[in-house]
Design an enzyme around this catalytic site. Structure first.
Site, mmCIF file in Angstrom:
data_model
loop_
_atom_site.group_PDB
_atom_site.id
_atom_site.type_symbol
_atom_site.label_atom_id
_atom_site.label_comp_id
_atom_site.label_asym_id
_atom_site.label_seq_id
_atom_site.Cartn_x
_atom_site.Cartn_y
_atom_site.Cartn_z
ATOM 1 N N ASP A 55 1.529 5.401 11.936
ATOM 2 C CA ASP A 55 2.512 5.098 10.901
ATOM 3 C C ASP A 55 3.700 6.063 11.009
ATOM 4 O OD1 ASP A 55 3.537 4.383 8.079
ATOM 5 O OD2 ASP A 55 1.729 3.168 8.283
ATOM 6 N N HIS A 87 5.549 6.734 3.882
ATOM 7 C CA HIS A 87 4.810 5.488 4.076
ATOM 8 C C HIS A 87 3.396 5.739 4.598
ATOM 9 C CE1 HIS A 87 3.844 1.535 5.932
ATOM 10 N NE2 HIS A 87 4.632 1.044 4.993
ATOM 11 N N ASN A 107 5.645 -8.608 5.434
ATOM 12 C CA ASN A 107 6.180 -8.878 4.093
ATOM 13 C C ASN A 107 7.315 -9.895 4.082
ATOM 14 O OD1 ASN A 107 4.419 -6.866 3.152
ATOM 15 N ND2 ASN A 107 5.970 -5.275 3.461
ATOM 16 N N SER A 122 1.503 -3.432 3.757
ATOM 17 C CA SER A 122 1.241 -2.106 4.327
ATOM 18 C C SER A 122 0.131 -1.391 3.583
ATOM 19 C CB SER A 122 2.509 -1.243 4.266
ATOM 20 O OG SER A 122 3.457 -1.665 5.204
#
Length: 372
Positions: free
Chosen positions: A35, A84, A179, A244
């Site tokens: 990530d 994130h 998304n 996510s």
């Protein structure tokens, strides 16, 4: 540092954690988070992150050497300038902490921090392939990838080959579906759409697809992805939305299954998660796959390895032949008293009406007699 969120997030309220953790909390299982990095300062993540296994693919080693003790110069994957990856890791393995109801689904699992992307989307599919190989080399049992690309990637691409190598090493690979689902169109995203990867869509509080969640024939399951609480760099928590954060919810379940059934293959773990999901139809669809993941049910089923793949639920059982129904009173003593009181009032009212009516008749009869 953000303030701690005291309450229990809705995505955990539906899970009986004592029942979920009665056999394991994920101890001994390594989960690689590929990530934006994973912060190891947040108190809920500090004991979970193993920086010795981490890697930063956006900073060369020489840059780190020239930066001295600067936190941002570290190349072990523990720098997260976006936050994130820290949120993703928290949903998987955040440790319990006084003052907050938030905790990871596998709070004894170990996080391998791998930084492969940033706020500029500097990560590429080729560096993703390198990150996957690094995770495998460091002994990851589960890999979580909360990134995606709609660029078509065939089986000969570097990322496809890296995923195939991970699966061949019996690693469970979990990836977010993406998304971009507001338009309602079906499309593949990668690495989620690669064969063998458990692709995760987002569900809301009603177990329906979140409006933003990408739909497709590759979706395996859905998991909570709306108003998700998780850890942030430095300390505390925040709330965010997206597939996510659905993927690590499932990766946490996979970590628990890996700890409980170490002899199972990655494919068997994926099948168990899909087979025990909560379904709204008899089978799968392109919005939530085989259904919304049920962590407790996935861990509660027996130790027998699941079949080679998920199957539709059997049809509803044939109802038995009807029998004469026994009529029985089902009221409480209070309801019985109220019913009798109502009857008494009704009878009283009738008696009053009868008496009044009789009096009127007698009166009228006397008046008529007087006129004659």
């Amino acid at each position: 540092m953000k303030k701690q969120i005291e309450g229990i997030p809705w995505s955990l309220q539906r899970v009986l954690l004592d029942e979920l953790w009665q056999d394991t909390k994920g101890k001994g299982v390594k989960v690689a988070v590929i990530d934006t990095g994973v912060d190891d300062v947040n108190p809920q993540l500090k004991p979970a992150v193993d920086a010795r296994l981490g890697k930063d693919y956006l900073k060369p080693d020489k840059e780190s050497a020239s930066s001295g003790n600067d936190q941002r110069g570290k190349t072990d994957g523990t720098v997260d300038e976006v936050g994130h990856g820290t949120k993703v890791a928290g949903i998987i393995a955040a440790r319990p902490r006084k003052g907050t109801g938030f905790v990871g689904l596998a709070p004894e699992a170990t996080i391998i921090p791998i930084r492969q992307n940033d706020e500029k989307n500097s990560g590429k599919s080729d560096t993703m392939a390198q990150a996957i190989d690094h995770a495998v080399d460091k002994g990851a049992h589960v890999i979580n990838i909360s990134q995606d690309t709609t660029q078509p990637l065939g089986p000969e691409s570097l990322m496809a080959k890296a995923v195939a190598r991970a699966l061949a090493k019996n690693v469970v690979v979990v990836a977010s579906a993406g998304n971009d689902g507001m338009d309602g169109k079906l499309k593949n995203t990668y690495p989620a759409a690669f064969p063998g990867v458990l692709a995760v869509a987002s569900s809301d509080r009603n177990n329906e697809r979140a409006a933003f969640s990408q739909s497709g024939t590759f979706v395996g399951v859905a998991a909570p992805g709306v108003d998700m609480v998780s850890t942030v760099p430095g300390g505390g928590q925040c709330v965010d939305n997206g597939t996510s954060f659905s993927a690590p919810y499932v990766a946490g379940v996979a970590a628990l299954l890996r700890a409980k059934y170490p002899q199972w293959t990655a494919a068997q773990i994926v099948t168990r998660i899909e087979q025990t999901a909560i379904r709204s139809i008899n089978g799968r669809d392109n919005h939530v796959g085989w259904g919304v993941v049920d962590p407790v049910r996935a861990l509660a089923d027996g130790p027998e390895p699941p079949p080679s793949g998920p199957t539709p639920d059997p049809g509803p059982p044939k109802p038995p032949a009807p029998e004469p129904a026994h009529m029985a009173m089902s009221e409480t003593p209070q309801e019985r008293s109220e019913r009798l009181a109502t009857y008494a009032l009704g009878i009283g009212a009738v008696l009053v009406a009868v008496v009044s009516g009789t009096a009127v008749v007698i009166r009228d009869s006397r008046r008529r007699g007087a006129i004659r």
